[in-house]
Structures are given as structure tokens and as C-alpha cells.
Design a protein around this motif. Sequence first.
Motif, PDB file in Angstrom:
ATOM      1  N   ALA A  16       0.849  -1.194   0.000  1.00 15.87           N
ATOM      2  CA  ALA A  16       0.000   0.000   0.000  1.00 15.87           C
ATOM      3  C   ALA A  16       0.887   1.248   0.000  1.00 15.87           C
ATOM      4  O   ALA A  16       1.997   1.229   0.529  1.00 15.87           O
ATOM      5  CB  ALA A  16      -0.905   0.008   1.227  1.00 15.87           C
ATOM      6  N   VAL A  18       1.196   5.128   1.176  1.00 13.65           N
ATOM      7  CA  VAL A  18       0.645   6.195   2.006  1.00 13.65           C
ATOM      8  C   VAL A  18       1.106   7.520   1.407  1.00 13.65           C
ATOM      9  O   VAL A  18       2.304   7.791   1.321  1.00 13.65           O
ATOM     10  CB  VAL A  18       1.106   6.057   3.470  1.00 13.65           C
ATOM     11  CG1 VAL A  18       0.612   7.240   4.294  1.00 13.65           C
ATOM     12  CG2 VAL A  18       0.602   4.753   4.057  1.00 13.65           C
ATOM     13  N   GLY A  22      -1.334  11.445   4.114  1.00 12.75           N
ATOM     14  CA  GLY A  22      -1.744  10.343   4.987  1.00 12.75           C
ATOM     15  C   GLY A  22      -2.756   9.409   4.357  1.00 12.75           C
ATOM     16  O   GLY A  22      -3.010   8.322   4.891  1.00 12.75           O
ATOM     17  N   ILE A  24      -4.449   6.610   1.869  1.00 15.74           N
ATOM     18  CA  ILE A  24      -3.880   5.310   1.498  1.00 15.74           C
ATOM     19  C   ILE A  24      -4.313   4.924   0.091  1.00 15.74           C
ATOM     20  O   ILE A  24      -5.498   5.003  -0.248  1.00 15.74           O
ATOM     21  CB  ILE A  24      -4.348   4.215   2.478  1.00 15.74           C
ATOM     22  CG1 ILE A  24      -4.139   4.647   3.927  1.00 15.74           C
ATOM     23  CG2 ILE A  24      -3.616   2.902   2.210  1.00 15.74           C
ATOM     24  CD1 ILE A  24      -4.911   3.809   4.939  1.00 15.74           C
ATOM     25  N   TRP A  26      -4.546   1.703  -1.918  1.00 20.78           N
ATOM     26  CA  TRP A  26      -4.486   0.250  -1.754  1.00 20.78           C
ATOM     27  C   TRP A  26      -4.426  -0.479  -3.097  1.00 20.78           C
ATOM     28  O   TRP A  26      -4.432  -1.707  -3.132  1.00 20.78           O
ATOM     29  CB  TRP A  26      -5.732  -0.255  -1.003  1.00 20.78           C
ATOM     30  CG  TRP A  26      -5.759   0.020   0.474  1.00 20.78           C
ATOM     31  CD1 TRP A  26      -6.518   0.952   1.109  1.00 20.78           C
ATOM     32  CD2 TRP A  26      -5.028  -0.667   1.509  1.00 20.78           C
ATOM     33  NE1 TRP A  26      -6.303   0.906   2.466  1.00 20.78           N
ATOM     34  CE2 TRP A  26      -5.395  -0.088   2.738  1.00 20.78           C
ATOM     35  CE3 TRP A  26      -4.090  -1.713   1.504  1.00 20.78           C
ATOM     36  CZ2 TRP A  26      -4.868  -0.511   3.950  1.00 20.78           C
ATOM     37  CZ3 TRP A  26      -3.563  -2.130   2.721  1.00 20.78           C
ATOM     38  CH2 TRP A  26      -3.956  -1.534   3.916  1.00 20.78           C
ATOM     39  N   ALA A  86     -12.335  -2.801   6.733  1.00 22.09           N
ATOM     40  CA  ALA A  86     -11.687  -2.265   7.937  1.00 22.09           C
ATOM     41  C   ALA A  86     -12.207  -2.986   9.175  1.00 22.09           C
ATOM     42  O   ALA A  86     -11.498  -3.097  10.178  1.00 22.09           O
ATOM     43  CB  ALA A  86     -11.961  -0.767   8.048  1.00 22.09           C
ATOM     44  N   LEU A 206     -17.289  -0.031   8.182  1.00 19.74           N
ATOM     45  CA  LEU A 206     -17.265   1.347   8.659  1.00 19.74           C
ATOM     46  C   LEU A 206     -16.970   2.270   7.475  1.00 19.74           C
ATOM     47  O   LEU A 206     -16.491   1.826   6.425  1.00 19.74           O
ATOM     48  CB  LEU A 206     -16.180   1.532   9.713  1.00 19.74           C
ATOM     49  CG  LEU A 206     -16.263   0.660  10.966  1.00 19.74           C
ATOM     50  CD1 LEU A 206     -15.341  -0.524  10.856  1.00 19.74           C
ATOM     51  CD2 LEU A 206     -15.915   1.468  12.205  1.00 19.74           C
ATOM     52  N   VAL A 207     -17.217   3.542   7.663  1.00 13.11           N
ATOM     53  CA  VAL A 207     -16.953   4.525   6.618  1.00 13.11           C
ATOM     54  C   VAL A 207     -15.664   5.261   6.961  1.00 13.11           C
ATOM     55  O   VAL A 207     -15.519   5.773   8.085  1.00 13.11           O
ATOM     56  CB  VAL A 207     -18.116   5.532   6.520  1.00 13.11           C
ATOM     57  CG1 VAL A 207     -17.815   6.585   5.454  1.00 13.11           C
ATOM     58  CG2 VAL A 207     -19.421   4.805   6.227  1.00 13.11           C
ATOM     59  N   SER A 208     -14.726   5.303   6.009  1.00  6.00           N
ATOM     60  CA  SER A 208     -13.488   6.049   6.239  1.00  6.00           C
ATOM     61  C   SER A 208     -13.755   7.534   5.993  1.00  6.00           C
ATOM     62  O   SER A 208     -14.278   7.914   4.946  1.00  6.00           O
ATOM     63  CB  SER A 208     -12.387   5.553   5.288  1.00  6.00           C
ATOM     64  OG  SER A 208     -11.209   6.316   5.484  1.00  6.00           O
ATOM     65  N   VAL A 209     -13.422   8.351   6.975  1.00  3.87           N
ATOM     66  CA  VAL A 209     -13.699   9.783   6.830  1.00  3.87           C
ATOM     67  C   VAL A 209     -12.419  10.622   6.787  1.00  3.87           C
ATOM     68  O   VAL A 209     -12.491  11.852   6.822  1.00  3.87           O
ATOM     69  CB  VAL A 209     -14.632  10.298   7.957  1.00  3.87           C
ATOM     70  CG1 VAL A 209     -15.993   9.676   7.847  1.00  3.87           C
ATOM     71  CG2 VAL A 209     -14.036  10.043   9.337  1.00  3.87           C
ATOM     72  N   GLY A 210     -11.266   9.979   6.694  1.00  4.66           N
ATOM     73  CA  GLY A 210     -10.041  10.756   6.538  1.00  4.66           C
ATOM     74  C   GLY A 210      -8.835  10.077   7.144  1.00  4.66           C
ATOM     75  O   GLY A 210      -8.959   9.137   7.931  1.00  4.66           O
ATOM     76  N   CYS A 211      -7.660  10.550   6.722  1.00  5.37           N
ATOM     77  CA  CYS A 211      -6.396  10.022   7.231  1.00  5.37           C
ATOM     78  C   CYS A 211      -5.458  11.183   7.526  1.00  5.37           C
ATOM     79  O   CYS A 211      -5.575  12.255   6.938  1.00  5.37           O
ATOM     80  CB  CYS A 211      -5.722   9.125   6.183  1.00  5.37           C
ATOM     81  SG  CYS A 211      -6.571   7.591   5.840  1.00  5.37           S
ATOM     82  N   ARG A 212      -4.536  10.942   8.429  1.00  2.28           N
ATOM     83  CA  ARG A 212      -3.478  11.933   8.672  1.00  2.28           C
ATOM     84  C   ARG A 212      -2.197  11.183   9.015  1.00  2.28           C
ATOM     85  O   ARG A 212      -2.233  10.038   9.490  1.00  2.28           O
ATOM     86  CB  ARG A 212      -3.858  12.870   9.815  1.00  2.28           C
ATOM     87  CG  ARG A 212      -3.964  12.184  11.167  1.00  2.28           C
ATOM     88  CD  ARG A 212      -4.134  13.158  12.304  1.00  2.28           C
ATOM     89  NE  ARG A 212      -4.424  12.473  13.557  1.00  2.28           N
ATOM     90  CZ  ARG A 212      -3.504  11.948  14.370  1.00  2.28           C
ATOM     91  NH1 ARG A 212      -2.232  12.014  14.045  1.00  2.28           N
ATOM     92  NH2 ARG A 212      -3.851  11.342  15.494  1.00  2.28           N
ATOM     93  N   LYS A 213      -1.067  11.844   8.759  1.00  4.37           N
ATOM     94  CA  LYS A 213       0.207  11.233   9.118  1.00  4.37           C
ATOM     95  C   LYS A 213       0.371  11.255  10.636  1.00  4.37           C
ATOM     96  O   LYS A 213      -0.012  12.233  11.291  1.00  4.37           O
ATOM     97  CB  LYS A 213       1.352  12.043   8.480  1.00  4.37           C
ATOM     98  CG  LYS A 213       1.520  11.780   6.993  1.00  4.37           C
ATOM     99  CD  LYS A 213       2.337  10.537   6.794  1.00  4.37           C
ATOM    100  CE  LYS A 213       2.910  10.509   5.375  1.00  4.37           C
ATOM    101  NZ  LYS A 213       3.798   9.354   5.193  1.00  4.37           N
ATOM    102  N   PRO A 214       0.907  10.200  11.224  1.00  3.43           N
ATOM    103  CA  PRO A 214       1.106  10.205  12.680  1.00  3.43           C
ATOM    104  C   PRO A 214       2.182  11.203  13.089  1.00  3.43           C
ATOM    105  O   PRO A 214       3.029  11.579  12.279  1.00  3.43           O
ATOM    106  CB  PRO A 214       1.548   8.763  12.985  1.00  3.43           C
ATOM    107  CG  PRO A 214       2.093   8.247  11.708  1.00  3.43           C
ATOM    108  CD  PRO A 214       1.380   8.969  10.597  1.00  3.43           C
TER     109      PRO A 214
END
Lengths: 243, 302
Positions: A16, A18, A22, A24, A26, A86, A206-214
Motif C-alpha cells: 500500500a 501512504v 496520509g 492510502i 491500496w 476495515a 465502517l466509513v473512512s472519513v479521513g487520514c493523517r500522518k502520525p
Amino acid sequence: MKAVVVYKWARNAADAIVRTDGSIDWRNARMAAGEDDPAALAAAKQIAADTDGTVIGLTIGDGDASWALARGVEQAVCVADAPNLADNGATAAVLAAAVRYIGDVDVVVIGDSKQEPGVAVALAGELGWPALVGLHSASMPAGQLQAVRRTVGEQQTLSLSTPAVLGMSAESDADQVPGMKELLAARKRPLTKVTLSDLGTPPVDLVSVGCRKPDSTPSRLFQGEPAQAAAQLVAALRAEGVL
Amino acid sequence: MNTASWVLIASEAWSGALAMVQPLGGAVTAVVVGPRELADEVTASGSGDVLWLEPADGVPAEAYAGTLAAIVAAAAPRVLVSTYDPACRVVLGAASAQLHARLVPNVVGLAWAGDNVLVQRAAVGGATIETLSTDGPVAAIYAGDEVSLPARAPAPVRRLDLAPAEIRILASEPVAVATGLDDAERVVSFGRGVRAKDDVALVRGLAEALDAELACSMPIADDLGWLEKSRYVGRSGNHITPALYMAVGIAGAPQHMEGVRGAKVVAAINSDPDARIFQTADYGIVGDLYEVIPALIAEVHK
């Protein structure tokens, strides 16, 4: 004793991408044998050998289902249209439906994946069977299902009744790569493809609503001449106060 | 709206999981499976009701998963959290199926968005934090750090008396831990990047220069026998917490890295710039260990 080994049930996260924000990608990550799959297969084969029983492979998704067939499993079932989810519970519900489809199963053995540590336990929950996870090995001497697990400073041998789910945890990256003879034999072994509609399990996720870098700092790598790199590393470790 | 949270606890790492549900604001119930001392520690956090179950002698916590799950399901909490502990996860799996909950692993945060639960999880091996939303119950496996909880008025403990399923501990034996490794300030560890048994002396020289204990990856001890088994670090071996862990010729498989999760600083030497260990190490040298180690020893002695 009929044992089912579940394999290739998760995407290879290493494939994957990134993105910088943030999010993804896939698209290049296909279903792949997990790092714990060889341990699961070894345990299923041991249980079958101890009981003169059989091992049936079970896989989901778009991966090559021959992984187990090339490693001594005589037949396999694939839920080819199972999506990546997920929700570990939804993945487990698909697997549980497939176990019921296979029928009369005594033991399900699956990798207790560090990346997806809810699937093995949710599979047991869906089936309503007892479970142990984080196991090192399993066997069935004298008709009693036994499993071994190692925790810090202790090794336990446990017994449990059947039917049961066992989650195996690999201790190393060991996998016996099959030769050409086994790969050719795998093509002739029966692979039954079923669909989600055959199993009657439309998955909900579930619904993905966003990503961010840790919030973390990447490794500082020193390259070049060994003496120069060594000097830089020692200086950095002294600055950290660990030398 | 149902805002109740339940937290499953069966080992010493529980404070982070409990702290994660507190900002949700609903009633919190902790289920403790283990010795009375563990229940007392949880109670002292004053987080809400505490249900305590002490497994019978020779019976593992997993034997109570079915009956505990029925108790959780009857309460129908909106959020159910477990630690990574294997026994906790087995209970979580059983309860989650009965609750028809969405089960999310590697969770680091929870929040409300209206009637929905927002679940933050570490995805792609921790490379990103993804936020997921659901309008149903959530079962989460906590993957964050432990925290320090402020002391509050202790909650009463209610003891559970449940019948176990047919799972038993047949034997339990101690696994040897090498003297000095578990409390070492510095550890130098090596893996298959070391080509021959005679070359272990080179790594040992680095350990001596750094005043460090010597350790190894599992295949070095288990398959090759180049170091005693009590010295391997990893999932089933030693779990250590040195200030400095220096990994020499170790690829960085997750099974190995589990053993050094508590290290303050991880440094790695590997000839492969794409080696997995560089994803988690704080510092690294990309180079041939046979050239880098003598250079490091010389630098330390300067």
C-alpha cells in the motif's frame, strides 16, 4: 478430525502507498500470505497428522489460492468476491460463513495477525466456539486438542475441547517455499470458489472519513564512508544521552 | 443516546485503554480478569464500575470468554475496548459477535460525531492514522501507549462467579531469561546479516566497547545456535527496555521488534537501505556491518 486452515485473508500492507497527506492507495496491495500463515498451516497439518484427519484450505479475495495447495493441503475453498474490510468482525463473519459452508469442521486454525488482531477472535465469536490466540504450536495427541504459547518468561501448554479456533503467532519469517513439483501438483488440486451471495453474508463496513500522518519523526540514516557514518551515529547517540 | 463504554482488562497494560474511553463522557465499566490486586489497581483509578473475575487454578482467562461475552452483550454498551492481551481479545471477539459491533484493531482514539462513533486507527503498519465512522456499536483493540491516570475515589468491586468452558492449563514452565539482559542500559543485538559463527566475536567487541549486553534475533539462537536461547529478543523471547538497542544485521521483522518496543532509542546497521528495521529505528547506518562495526568501535574509543 477436519481442520480448516485460513490463509491469505488480508492485503499486503507493505504494497500500500501512504500519500503525503496520509491517505492510502491500496490499488497495488493484493491479498497475500500473512507472516503467521506458515505457522497456522503447520499447526493444522500437525492436528490432521495426529488424528489421521484432513486439512481444508480457506481463503478470501483476489489472491492466488494455490499457496496452501502447493504446501500439502489437498483441497481449498475461496470466497473470491470478499472485499477488504476495515471491520475485522465483518471479515470474520465471511470466514465463519465459509466454515459453516464447508461443514462438520472440528478446528479452525488461522494466523493471529499483528496487523489485524481482531479477525481470529471475532471468527471464534461468530462461530460461538472457544478460542486461544497468540499460540506457538498446536497438536492433538491421544484425541485431545493441545496448544502451546510462550509469554515473557513462561511457556504454557493448554488443552481445549472441539470445535475450537486457534490463532497462531509466528516466531520468525520461516516459510517453506514449494518447488516446481509442488506448484504443478497444486494446480490439479480441487479449489471450490464460492461467492458472498452463496454464503448469504453481505458485508457491512465502517466509513473512512479521513487520514493523517502520525506525529512521529522518521529515522535519521547515515550513509557514506563507514568512519564518517560511525562518527555521526556516535555523536547522535551521545546527544540523546544513551552513550 | 447510548454512550456507555466497557473496557476489558486481563494484564498489567490497561491504563491507556481506560483513558481512551473517559473523554467519551458516558458511564464506564471495567471488566478485570485476573488477581484481586489487578482489580484493586483499576478500582483506584476511579473510572466507574469494576467487575472482577478470578480464574480458577489451572484455568486460563479465555475459558470465561463465552459467559463474560453474554454479560457484556446484556449490558449492550456502545463502545467496548480491549487491550492487545490475547485473553482480552478472545473475550472481545465473543462479545463483539453478540453485540453485532464493528471490530476495529490498532485503535488510538475515540470520539463522537453526533450520534456516530469516530474511531482512529493506526493503518498500514502505523504509517497513517485513519478515522472511521459508524452509527452502531464499536469493539476496539487499543494500540496506543500507557498513560498515568490520576488517583480518584475508588469504585466498588463487584465479584463475578462464572463457570469456565473446557480450556485448561496442562503445564506451565518458566522460560530462561539471560542474566543482565532484562535490565541492561544498552544492548547490542545481531541477526542473519552476520555471516559466520566466528564473526560473532566482532559484534561482541562492539557490545564490549559500548558496555552493552549481547543479544540476537530468534533464528540466530533457535536455528543456528550461535548464542544461547535465553539471549534472543522477540515476540516469544526477551522483551527488553534498554536506553539503547543497537540492531546489527537485523531485518526488523515485526516478531523481533515486539521485543524492543520499550527501548528508548533504537539504532540499526544494515546494508539494505530498504530494510524494514529502518522504518522503526531512530537512527541507522546504511552500510556493511563488517566495515561499520570496526569504525564504530574506533569512534567510541576516541
